[in-house]
Design a protein around this motif. Structure first.
Motif, short mmCIF file in Angstrom:
data_model
loop_
_atom_site.label_atom_id
_atom_site.label_comp_id
_atom_site.label_asym_id
_atom_site.label_seq_id
_atom_site.Cartn_x
_atom_site.Cartn_y
_atom_site.Cartn_z
N VAL A 37 0.61 -20.49 -27.87
CA VAL A 37 0.34 -19.46 -26.86
C VAL A 37 -1.03 -18.80 -27.06
CG1 VAL A 37 1.17 -17.32 -25.83
CG2 VAL A 37 2.80 -19.03 -26.56
N ARG A 38 -1.36 -18.51 -28.29
CA ARG A 38 -2.66 -17.93 -28.68
C ARG A 38 -2.94 -16.59 -28.02
NH1 ARG A 38 -6.10 -23.49 -29.34
NH2 ARG A 38 -4.26 -24.67 -29.82
N ARG B 226 3.70 -19.51 -36.58
CA ARG B 226 2.43 -20.23 -36.37
C ARG B 226 2.54 -21.23 -35.22
NH1 ARG B 226 0.56 -20.92 -42.67
NH2 ARG B 226 -0.21 -18.79 -42.86
N HIS B 227 3.72 -21.79 -35.07
CA HIS B 227 3.99 -22.72 -33.98
C HIS B 227 3.78 -21.99 -32.65
CE1 HIS B 227 6.25 -25.62 -31.60
NE2 HIS B 227 7.04 -24.66 -31.21
N VAL B 228 4.37 -20.80 -32.53
CA VAL B 228 4.26 -20.04 -31.29
C VAL B 228 2.83 -19.59 -31.07
CG1 VAL B 228 5.09 -17.99 -30.08
CG2 VAL B 228 6.64 -19.26 -31.52
N LEU B 229 2.21 -19.11 -32.13
CA LEU B 229 0.85 -18.59 -31.99
C LEU B 229 -0.15 -19.68 -31.63
CD1 LEU B 229 0.92 -16.16 -35.01
CD2 LEU B 229 0.56 -15.49 -32.65
N VAL B 230 0.03 -20.86 -32.23
CA VAL B 230 -0.87 -21.97 -31.90
C VAL B 230 -0.68 -22.38 -30.44
CG1 VAL B 230 -1.32 -24.43 -32.32
CG2 VAL B 230 -1.13 -22.85 -34.23
N ARG C 94 -10.06 -20.95 -23.84
CA ARG C 94 -8.64 -21.23 -23.72
C ARG C 94 -8.10 -20.63 -22.42
NH1 ARG C 94 -4.30 -24.06 -26.05
NH2 ARG C 94 -2.44 -22.99 -25.42
N ARG C 95 -7.39 -21.46 -21.66
CA ARG C 95 -6.75 -20.94 -20.45
C ARG C 95 -5.42 -20.31 -20.85
NH1 ARG C 95 -7.27 -26.60 -17.55
NH2 ARG C 95 -7.20 -27.10 -19.74
N PRO C 96 -5.09 -19.17 -20.24
CA PRO C 96 -3.85 -18.50 -20.65
C PRO C 96 -2.61 -19.25 -20.17
CG PRO C 96 -4.88 -17.34 -18.83
CD PRO C 96 -5.83 -18.43 -19.23
N VAL C 97 -1.57 -19.15 -21.00
CA VAL C 97 -0.28 -19.72 -20.60
C VAL C 97 0.39 -18.70 -19.68
CG1 VAL C 97 1.93 -20.57 -21.44
CG2 VAL C 97 -0.13 -20.84 -22.83
#
Lengths: 456, 325
Positions: free
Chosen positions: A124-125, A118-122, A20-23
């Protein structure tokens, strides 16, 4: 029965998506800011902070009666800078705790309330980036609101009364530019306890989830500290409270400036800001987001919130006590006498000038003061409204020794108000016309500040 | 179909305190497949979907998403999107603003869709500039799907996507999901509606008490020859009932909710072969059959049978453990 089908064969790594590439953090901060500014309560706060103080100060400037029980309130007809300081005092008591509660105290809890974690976590991760973005966004919004309080109060005051000299807590005259610099520095200093309250808000918001207690925590903490400041606590404990800089900015307007308590207060506030933010961060990293019914409310709040901060308070109080050699209330007979004499010596020439008498200097007066508490009975130290001072000075040109009596109400944080008790022609109530406005005799009632640290 | 695996899970276990949410779950989902997760409440569906989205890590076992291992310290890779426990939307923002802010959270260089296009795909163009605060549950579900589509996912994970949708909305959403799958996107969804799964999914996994009790093609589940209850409406109900009683392998279910209060309907329980025999006898007796349909669908029946069986097995295991102490 368990039935499974044969898994299709996959080439190892075939179709691998890669890590995963960071936001970018800036994007997440922007996302948080959009959410903050879309909330009606934040919009309302912006409106109130940018318009309220100015309108209030301007409005008071048009009234005949001044809020003389508020620090610098009695000077609001004299200079525009007094209005900003009244706003600052009021902000430290109410506005800044409220602002930190609404912004920082809700920044994590709002996701619990809306069910959007969960929306935010999915999206941004990264828990770390989410925490950092929320903290940065909160501080940004708070800074915007504080800027509103500063600008509005200053503009409102200057429009109402202009850039006139300000009478400080040492009775000294500060020119318009000196007063302006000191006012801005005072606002800068209260950013430290504001950050401490914001960090407490973050901690409450993380630890208490959708519980309203999280939202209220900065307000409750500020209220608790205000109550503590009214109690006869030892100086070291008083200075170790993260909200002390909401009071100790007064020292910037004393003569000489009382910078010791101010610097200690600012340092303690910043320390609290760092520790509370770190605790909030650790709590956030440990939170389990798989069960929405568990918002973390109350979990580990005692062990990772209350106890470490209580330990910090105890450690800070110990360090302050040791390094400053302070004990007791910090209010002694000698300090009160010195302060009252100094303020009187500065205000007397000002009064003479205002009533168009020959100019005198503070040095010519050779002012001294004799003060006693509770008519000399009991300990001659500590706060109380039972202090009585007799001020002695020499009338310049005549060599005649003269006296004036004051009743003092000394609060536990060192601030006092002196109320003239005669003779009437010196410290009684009469009106002076200055700059076309009627102001009370400056020696009738005045404010001062006792430095709580030893040796001053 | 491309046989590349989009989701590969082996021996996945997840425990919350004393509760075993997932118990050695194996799961394989091929790329481009619409895979249904079904099970009673508390079966572990949402937990499994959460693991796929990287919201939590399995305690033991291996999970590979789009060829990338996922677990503690290993976030889900790019290309995974979706929602569990309903879409996360901000009520103070409009539908368009919700999607636009979501776009800012995409990593640099990640493929992203167009907000207007995503809204059009789920039929929300007309409500694009309305605040989400006023949206119905179905509109929120559709906006949640649009949010997921916006990131051009290769794996779409959806928890109860048909929840709250009216028939038109459901048809719309089903169409979108089928089109995505046809373009190669893998879709894993959970639902309580067996008819949804039957209509959408090529394969299903049935969970019960954290364990997989079935995983495979839907047709395999519905083709199993098991006894089902059927509603039977005939021109002569009394004669039809008498024939049902006489036919071997057929039983009449008395007092069934499926029959009441319609007295013309009888409910019979039979396997397919016995049912065929009954229908032959009724026709030969010059009685017309006006309705013959399963009370519950074969898929639902299989689901109920499998999950009830799993619960009974678990209770039996517990009893044995307790008696052995």
């Amino acid at each position: 029965m368990t039935t499974t089908v044969d898994a299709p064969t996959a080439a190892p790594g075939a179709g691998a998506a890669g890590p995963r590439r960071p936001v970018p953090l800036g994007n997440i901060v922007w996302f948080e800011l959009v959410k903050q500014f879309s909330a009606w309560r934040v919009r309302l706060l912006i409106l109130l902070c940018w318009l309220g103080p100015g309108l209030l100060v301007f409005g008071i400037g048009q009234q005949a009666t001044l809020p003389s029980d508020t620090l610098f309130g009695r000077w609001m007809h004299t200079t525009g800078w007094a209005g900003s300081l009244v706003v600052l005092g009021w902000a430290g008591t109410w506005a800044l705790p409220l602002v930190t509660s609404v912004v920082a105290g809700d920044v994590f809890a709002s996701e619990d309330r809306l069910g959007t974690w969960r929306h935010v976590l999915v999206a941004v991760r990264s828990h770390r980036r989410i925490f950092a973005a929320k903290a940065v966004a909160s501080v940004t919004v708070i800074a915007l609101l504080v800027a509103g309080l500063v600008v509005s109060g200053v503009v409102g005051g200057l429009l109402a009364e202009g850039n006139q000299p300000l009478i400080g807590l040492g009775g000294q005259q500060l020119s318009g530019s000196e007063a302006g610099n000191a006012v801005l520095l005072a606002w800068l200093c209260v950013l430290a306890p504001t950050l401490a309250l914001a960090a407490i808000g973050l901690l409450g918001s993380v630890a208490l989830g959708r519980s309203p207690m999280g939202l209220l925590l900065p307000m409750l903490a500020a209220l608790g500290m205000q109550v503590a400041q009214m109690l006869p606590l030892p100086v070291a404990v008083r200075l170790a409270l993260p909200g002390y800089a909401f009071i100790s900015w007064n020292g910037l307007f004393a003569a000489p400036q009382q910078l010791g308590p101010l610097l200690i207060g600012v340092a303690v506030s910043l320390l609290w800001a760092v520790v509370a933010t770190a605790l909030a961060y650790l709590l956030f990293l440990r939170r389990d987001f798989t069960n929405l019914n568990n918002d973390g409310a109350g979990r580990r709040m005692l062990t990772m919130g209350v106890l470490p901060l209580a330990g910090l308070l105890a450690a800070t109080a110990g360090v302050v006590a040791l390094t400053t050699d302070s004990s007791g209330s910090g209010i002694t007979q000698a300090k009160v006498q010195r302060s009252v004499a100094a303020v009187f010596a500065q205000l007397y020439p000002y009064q003479q000038m205002e009533i168009h008498q020959p100019a005198v200097t503070a040095a010519q007066l050779q002012t001294t003061a004799v003060c006693s508490k509770n008519e000399g009975l009991g300990a001659q130290a500590g706060p109380g409204n039972d202090w009585r001072c007799t001020v002695n000075w020499i009338v310049p040109g005549t060599g005649v020794p003269t006296q004036a009596v004051y009743q003092l109400n000394v609060t536990a944080n060192g601030r006092y108000s002196a109320d003239g008790d005669g003779p009437v022609q010196v410290n009684g109530y009469f009106v002076i016309i200055a700059n076309g406005k009627a102001t009370p005799n400056p020696l009738w009632q005045f404010d001062g500040n006792v430095d709580l640290l030893p040796g001053r | 179909m491309d046989t590349t695996i989009a989701v590969r899970g082996h021996g996945i276990t997840k425990v919350f305190g004393d509760v075993v949410a997932l118990d050695h779950v194996d799961l394989n989902v091929a790329q481009g497949q619409i895979h249904g997760l079904v099970g009673p409440n508390g079966a572990g569906k949402t937990t499994l979907l959460g693991l796929m989205l990287g919201l939590a890590a399995a305690d033991t076992g291996e999970l590979e998403i789009l060829g990338t291992p996922v677990g503690r310290g290993l976030p889900a890779p790019d290309g995974v999107s979706g929602f569990v426990d309903g879409p996360g939307l901000y009520p103070t923002l409009t539908a368009r603003q919700n999607l636009a802010t979501l776009l800012t959270l995409q990593p640099e260089g990640a493929p992203v869709g167009d907000v207007g296009e995503a809204l059009a795909q789920v039929g929300l163009t007309g409500a694009a500039d309305q605040k989400v605060r006023g949206f119905s549950l179905g509109m929120r579900q559709r906006l949640g799907l649009a949010a997921a589509l916006l990131t051009r996912p290769r794996l779409l994970v959806l928890d109860e996507p048909s929840n709250g949708l009216d028939p038109v909305g459901k048809k719309h959403v089903h169409g979108v999901l089928r089109r995505l799958a046809a373009e190669g996107t893998t879709v894993v969804l959970s639902s309580h509606r067996m008819d949804d799964l039957e209509a959408l999914c090529s394969e299903v996994t049935i969970l019960s008490a954290g364990r997989v009790v079935f995983s495979g093609p839907v047709r395999k589940l519905s083709d199993d020859d098991r006894e089902l209850d059927y509603r039977l409406r005939a021109t002569d109900p009394s004669a039809a009932r008498a024939l049902a009683v006489e036919t071997p392998g057929v039983g009449v279910v008395e007092g069934s909710d499926a029959a009441l209060p319609d007295t013309d309907v009888i409910v019979v329980r039979a396997r397919v072969a016995a049912l065929d025999e009954l229908v032959g006898r009724i026709v030969r007796a010059d009685i017309a059959v006006r309705e013959l349909a399963p009370v519950v669908s074969p898929l639902e029946s299989a689901f109920l049978s499998l999950t009830e069986q799993a619960v009974l097995t678990e209770q039996s295991d517990k009893s044995e453990q307790e008696s052995g102490r």
